[in-house]
Design a protein around this motif. Sequence first.
Motif, short mmCIF file in Angstrom:
data_model
loop_
_atom_site.label_atom_id
_atom_site.label_comp_id
_atom_site.label_asym_id
_atom_site.label_seq_id
_atom_site.Cartn_x
_atom_site.Cartn_y
_atom_site.Cartn_z
N TYR A 1 2.56 0.56 6.52
CA TYR A 1 1.65 0.23 5.41
C TYR A 1 2.31 -0.76 4.46
O TYR A 1 1.92 -0.87 3.31
N TRP B 1 -7.53 13.87 1.12
CA TRP B 1 -6.66 12.80 0.60
C TRP B 1 -6.42 13.02 -0.89
O TRP B 1 -7.40 13.22 -1.65
N LEU C 1 1.76 6.58 -1.37
CA LEU C 1 0.62 5.66 -1.32
C LEU C 1 0.28 5.17 -2.73
O LEU C 1 -0.01 5.97 -3.63
N ARG D 1 -12.20 11.80 3.38
CA ARG D 1 -13.01 10.58 3.45
C ARG D 1 -14.44 10.90 3.87
O ARG D 1 -15.39 10.65 3.15
N PRO E 1 -14.79 0.45 3.82
CA PRO E 1 -13.50 0.56 3.12
C PRO E 1 -12.48 1.37 3.92
O PRO E 1 -11.29 1.28 3.65
N TRP E 2 -12.94 2.17 4.89
CA TRP E 2 -11.99 2.91 5.74
C TRP E 2 -11.59 2.07 6.95
O TRP E 2 -10.91 2.56 7.84
N GLU E 3 -12.07 0.88 7.03
CA GLU E 3 -11.68 -0.10 8.05
C GLU E 3 -12.07 0.31 9.46
O GLU E 3 -11.39 -0.02 10.41
N ARG F 1 -7.90 -4.43 -1.19
CA ARG F 1 -8.60 -3.31 -1.84
C ARG F 1 -7.62 -2.44 -2.62
O ARG F 1 -7.80 -2.20 -3.82
N ASP F 2 -6.56 -1.99 -1.96
CA ASP F 2 -5.59 -1.11 -2.61
C ASP F 2 -4.98 -1.79 -3.83
O ASP F 2 -4.84 -1.18 -4.90
N GLU G 1 -0.56 9.73 1.80
CA GLU G 1 -1.98 9.39 1.95
C GLU G 1 -2.85 10.65 2.09
O GLU G 1 -3.96 10.72 1.58
N TRP H 1 -2.70 -4.84 0.76
CA TRP H 1 -4.13 -4.68 1.07
C TRP H 1 -4.89 -5.12 -0.16
O TRP H 1 -4.60 -4.65 -1.29
N MET I 1 -2.30 3.87 -3.99
CA MET I 1 -3.62 4.25 -4.50
C MET I 1 -3.62 5.62 -5.17
O MET I 1 -4.39 5.85 -6.10
N ALA J 1 0.85 -1.20 0.00
CA ALA J 1 0.00 0.00 0.00
C ALA J 1 0.87 1.24 0.00
O ALA J 1 0.52 2.27 -0.58
C1 NOJ Z 1 -6.53 3.40 5.22
C2 NOJ Z 1 -7.66 3.52 4.27
O1 NOJ Z 1 -8.79 3.99 4.95
C3 NOJ Z 1 -7.96 2.19 3.63
O2 NOJ Z 1 -8.99 2.34 2.68
C4 NOJ Z 1 -6.73 1.64 2.97
O3 NOJ Z 1 -7.00 0.37 2.47
C5 NOJ Z 1 -5.57 1.58 3.94
N1 NOJ Z 1 -5.37 2.81 4.61
C6 NOJ Z 1 -4.27 1.20 3.23
O4 NOJ Z 1 -3.96 2.15 2.26
#
Ligand code: NOJ
Length: 463
Positions: free
Chosen positions: A46, A340, A442, A322, A182-184, A52-53, A427, A50, A444, A37
């Motif tokens: 990080y 972000w 990051l 976010r 998705p923000w965990e 998702r990423d 990030e 991940w 992403m 990530a």
């Molecule tokens: C925090 C973010 O909220 C989440 O979406 C992401 O997967 C992780 N950081 C890693 O980048």
Amino acid sequence: MRAKSPQRWIHQDLERARELLLKNVSPPGAIPGAIVASPSRSNPDYYFHWVRDAGIVVKAILSLYQSAAQPAARRRYLSLMIDFLDFSRHIQRTAARSPAGLGEPKFTIDGEPYSGPWGRPQHDGPAIRAIELTRLAFVLLDEGKRELVREKLYDAKLPTDSVIKTDLEYVSHHWREPCFDPWEEVWGHHFFTRLLERTALVEGAALAARLEDAGAARWYLEQSRALGDELLLHWDPGRNHLVATRDQDGWPSPRSGLDSSVIVATLGGYATEKDLPLEGVSPYPVDQEQVLATAAAVERAFEAMYLINDPSMPIAGIAIGRYPEDRYDGYRTDSLGNPWPSLTIAFASYYYKLAERYLRQERAVLTSTNLPFFQRLPLEDARFRPGEELLRGDPRFGDVVDALRRKGDAFLERVHQHINPDGSLSEQMNRYTGCQQGAPDLSMNYAAYILAAEMGGHRPSSR
Ligand code: NOJ
Ligand code: NOJ
């Protein structure tokens, strides 16, 4: 004042994004195909894959693959994607060692599920991976690489030994269960997760049909319909925006539900969607009136909240975060959230995609729900009435499309204002100063940039 032609700085930021992104793919010492990530190993750590990423990164690599002019570049991108496939298949197996199974959100670069406490399961990861790999499968099928697709991507067997079908089976059997967002951070049913799960099932059904797995295609479609009904419940007519989470449970307590992830979800995960065979079937295309209303509400909230968005310094587009109640500053969670880069860039994609959609449909319809969106467009004379229909040929239609594109560029320009001299992005961008903070480099961000530039037609001349 804005520079006349955005092309030059966009190309430069894009080229550096591409280079920096590739450093995070299969870094030295990792199993090939692992994508970190961020290279940061502490404060914050990080240095993980991940799901998702990584899915979003692969979407960007697929886009690079498709637009690459040089055969050597194409070979390189294809081999990165194949490594990703093999790594994904590997972690689908080791996920059995996580209490969350395939809902495990992060893995070490050795392909082991993360063993510390975490917000798990997260169901968007397998959905995103399935979406991106289904698109890859369609591209490879069109190139005549059917064997490769059958061997690694979709094998039409049960139990399956292929990545996409493993994910689709998981999604189709687990979407009803709540999970982390998705923000965990919060537990519940999330618009982001649900829309992507639905997209994965619809696109997966198309792939299953193409590969003579008719029973599975029916089942995935059936589930996607049931899931579509649940999505409708996220609309809040009183607040005039879609609500990110329903049935929320746990920390942090009440949220307005206003959240940029809703907009990101409509992109299909930062999508360009040009390569998507079933475009148009989403119940939430970018021009759906509730989506437009939500985009306007998200912008309004962040515009008022972050000092760098001060309208007396209108240097560029709005920096997007976010959600307004965010307290994660990139290092700690008892602080204040920031805008972000990845989300600000995703808003650029959103505007480009919207312009393209209106052009294709040759009309834009105003409603009382989407009016706030149109009123925010940078137009001299922005008097719109609900019920109005702007048709191609009408100069106001052209003005709207043009304003959408300019606004898209402005989001990229906002990020450009705060980019590090070497083109790197972290990030977050500090809400008062715009300085980069939180996890450096990051992945992403760079993936989002590549996808936005593609969507906006800002292609580099070479490669
Ligand atoms: C925090 C973010 O909220 C989440 O979406 C992401 O997967 C992780 N950081 C890693 O980048
Ligand atoms: C807390 C953040 O809010 C969350 O989004 C992030 O993924 C984790 N910390 C990891 O840094």
